[in-house]
Design a protein around this motif. Structure first.
Motif, short mmCIF file in Angstrom:
data_model
loop_
_atom_site.label_atom_id
_atom_site.label_comp_id
_atom_site.label_asym_id
_atom_site.label_seq_id
_atom_site.Cartn_x
_atom_site.Cartn_y
_atom_site.Cartn_z
N UNK A 180 34.05 -12.08 14.14
CA UNK A 180 33.59 -12.15 12.40
C UNK A 180 32.44 -13.45 13.26
N UNK A 181 31.02 -13.13 12.72
CA UNK A 181 29.82 -13.99 12.37
C UNK A 181 29.20 -13.67 11.10
N UNK A 182 28.44 -15.13 11.16
CA UNK A 182 27.98 -15.15 9.79
C UNK A 182 26.41 -14.40 10.27
N UNK A 183 25.60 -13.92 8.92
CA UNK A 183 24.85 -12.84 9.33
C UNK A 183 23.25 -13.28 8.20
N UNK A 192 26.66 -10.59 19.22
CA UNK A 192 27.29 -10.11 19.64
C UNK A 192 27.36 -9.14 19.71
N UNK A 193 27.04 -7.68 19.04
CA UNK A 193 26.92 -6.64 19.36
C UNK A 193 26.65 -5.98 20.10
N UNK A 202 36.31 -1.75 22.41
CA UNK A 202 37.26 -1.94 21.82
C UNK A 202 37.21 -2.92 20.35
N UNK A 203 36.41 -4.04 20.53
CA UNK A 203 36.34 -4.92 20.25
C UNK A 203 35.73 -4.80 17.93
N UNK A 204 35.86 -4.35 17.15
CA UNK A 204 35.12 -4.75 16.13
C UNK A 204 34.49 -5.46 16.40
N UNK A 205 32.88 -5.95 15.61
CA UNK A 205 32.40 -6.85 14.92
C UNK A 205 32.24 -6.13 13.49
N UNK A 256 31.61 -3.34 9.64
CA UNK A 256 31.43 -3.46 8.12
C UNK A 256 30.82 -5.35 7.66
N UNK A 257 30.36 -5.55 6.54
CA UNK A 257 29.44 -6.57 5.77
C UNK A 257 30.82 -7.89 4.95
N UNK A 258 30.87 -8.21 4.79
CA UNK A 258 31.62 -8.93 3.78
C UNK A 258 31.08 -9.70 3.62
N UNK A 259 31.00 -10.36 2.00
CA UNK A 259 30.47 -11.39 1.43
C UNK A 259 31.30 -12.63 0.67
#
Length: 322
Positions: A180-183, A192-193, A202-205, A256-259
Motif C-alpha cells: 500500500x502506498x499513497x497516491x 511500485x507497479x 502475485x503481490x497486490x498493489x 484498489x484505491x481506498x480513501x
C-alpha cells in the motif's frame, strides 16, 4: 523531456536506475510494530523512506533524472514544480552533481519543505496553490532558465527511480501479499507497479488517497483521468492529478484505491508516531489510515506500507489548534 515523456519505463530501466542512484540514496530500513499488527490483524511492514537524507522517497527518481543527464544538459541545470518533497529531493540531487535547480512551489507549502529546498541550494519561485498556477508559473521559470524539466511524477526517469523502493522492499521482507502506498500524481504507485508486476506479480498493489483529494479514486472508477485543480487536504503531498504515464500503471496494475478522511489521516499519523516511533508526514499516514478503515481487506495478510516522507512543520502539526 518531450520525447521521453511518452516512453513507458521498463523493469530494465528500474534496474539501471538502481545502479545509477546507489551512491546518492539510502537503502532505508523496514520497521514493524506489534501493537499495530494487533490493531489491524495484519502483519505490517513499513518501508521508511522518510529516512532518506532529504526525508522522502522522491530522492530516488530525482537522482535518477539528475545523474542521467549528459554534461551539456547538466550545465543548464534542472527545473520542476512541486508542493515540497520533489523540490527538496531534486535540489538535493542537483547539489550532489553541482548543477543549478529551480523549483516552483505553492506559497502554501509547509515552511519546513521550503527551508529544505533552500538548504540544498534550490531557487524557489512561489505560485498559487492550484495546478493551473503551478504549471503557468513553471513555464515562465523554465523559459528563463533553460533547465531540464524533471516532472514530479509524469517522467519515465522518475518512475523508474521510484520503482527501486519496491525492489528493496521485496528483498527485505521475503515477499508480501499486498503493498500500500499513497497516491497523488502517482509516481510512487507507478514505480511500485512497474517493479512488482515483474518481481512479485502475485503481490497486490493498493493505493491510498485523502477523501478531500480523491481524483485518482474517481478516475479509477470512471476509467479515465479526472483532475481536480485545487483540492484541499492536510496531505499536501497528494494534491496533484494523475497524468498519462502514471495513469498507464494505475489503470493496468492497481487493485484498489481506498480513501481516508482528514481525521482518519491525523489519527493514523499519531498512531505511527506513538507506536512505530516513526515520523510520518500526513501524506505518508494515508495508507495506514485506509488499512485501519478497511480491516477485512488486510486481516491475516503480509502488508507492505511505503512511508513516503517525514517532512513536517513541527510548529504547525495538523492536530494543533488554530
Amino acid at each position: 523531456m518531450k520525447d521521453a515523456a511518452m516512453h513507458i519505463p521498463t523493469y530494465d530501466d528500474m534496474l539501471t536506475a538502481h545502479d545509477r542512484i546507489g551512491p546518492y540514496i539510502r537503502r532505508t530500513p523496514v520497521r514493524r510494530s506489534d501493537y499495530l499488527n494487533e490493531l489491524t490483524g495484519a502483519e505490517l511492514f513499513f518501508k521508511c523512506e522518510n529516512f532518506q537524507e532529504p526525508g522522502a522517497f522522491k530522492v530516488r527518481g530525482a537522482a535518477n533524472a539528475v545523474f542521467g543527464l549528459d554534461e551539456a544538459q547538466a550545465k543548464k541545470g534542472v527545473a520542476t514544480h512541486s508542493s515540497g518533497n520533489h523540490a527538496s529531493c531534486l535540489s538535493y540531487a542537483a547539489m550532489k552533481r553541482g548543477i543549478p535547480c529551480n523549483v516552483v512551489m505553492p506559497h502554501t507549502a509547509p515552511q519546513a519543505k521550503k527551508d529544505t529546498v533552500r538548504r540544498y541550494g534550490g531557487q524557489i519561485t512561489e505560485c498559487e496553490p492550484s495546478t493551473t498556477s503551478r504549471e503557468e508559473t513553471f513555464a515562465r521559470v523554465q523559459a528563463a532558465t533553460g533547465g531540464d524539466f524533471v516532472h514530479p511524477y509524469n517522467d519515465p526517469r522518475v518512475i523508474a527511480g521510484q520503482g527501486t523502493c519496491s525492489k528493496e522492499f521485496i528483498e527485505q521482507t521475503d515477499g508480501l501479499d499486498i503493498v500500500v502506498a499513497p497516491i497523488g500524481g502517482g509516481g510512487m504507485i507507478s514505480g511500485t507497479c512497474l517493479t512488482l508486476s515483474v518481481l512479485a506479480p502475485e503481490t497486490r498493489v493498493i493505493a491510498a488517497e485523502p477523501e478531500q483529494a480523491d481524483d485518482a479514486c474517481r478516475s479509477f472508477k470512471a476509467g479515465y483521468i479526472i483532475a481536480d485543480d485545487a483540492p484541499k487536504t492536510i496531505a499536501d503531498g497528494l494534491l496533484v492529478p494523475l497524468k498519462e504515464l502514471t495513469w498507464h500503471f494505475v489503470s493496468n496494475h492497481v487493485s484498489e484505491i481506498f480513501t481516508a478522511s482528514e481525521q482518519e489521516i491525523v489519527d493514523a499519523m499519531k498512531l505511527s508516531w506513538k507506536h512505530l516511533r516513526v515520523v510520518m508526514e500526513p501524506s505518508s499516514a494515508v495508507p495506514l489510515a485506509t488499512i485501519l478503515k478497511n480491516p477485512e481487506v488486510f486481516r491475516g495478510k503480509r502488508v507492505g506500507v511505503i512511508v513516503t516522507g517525514g517532512n513536517v512543520d513541527l510548529d504547525r502539526l495538523p492536530w494543533m489548534a488554530g
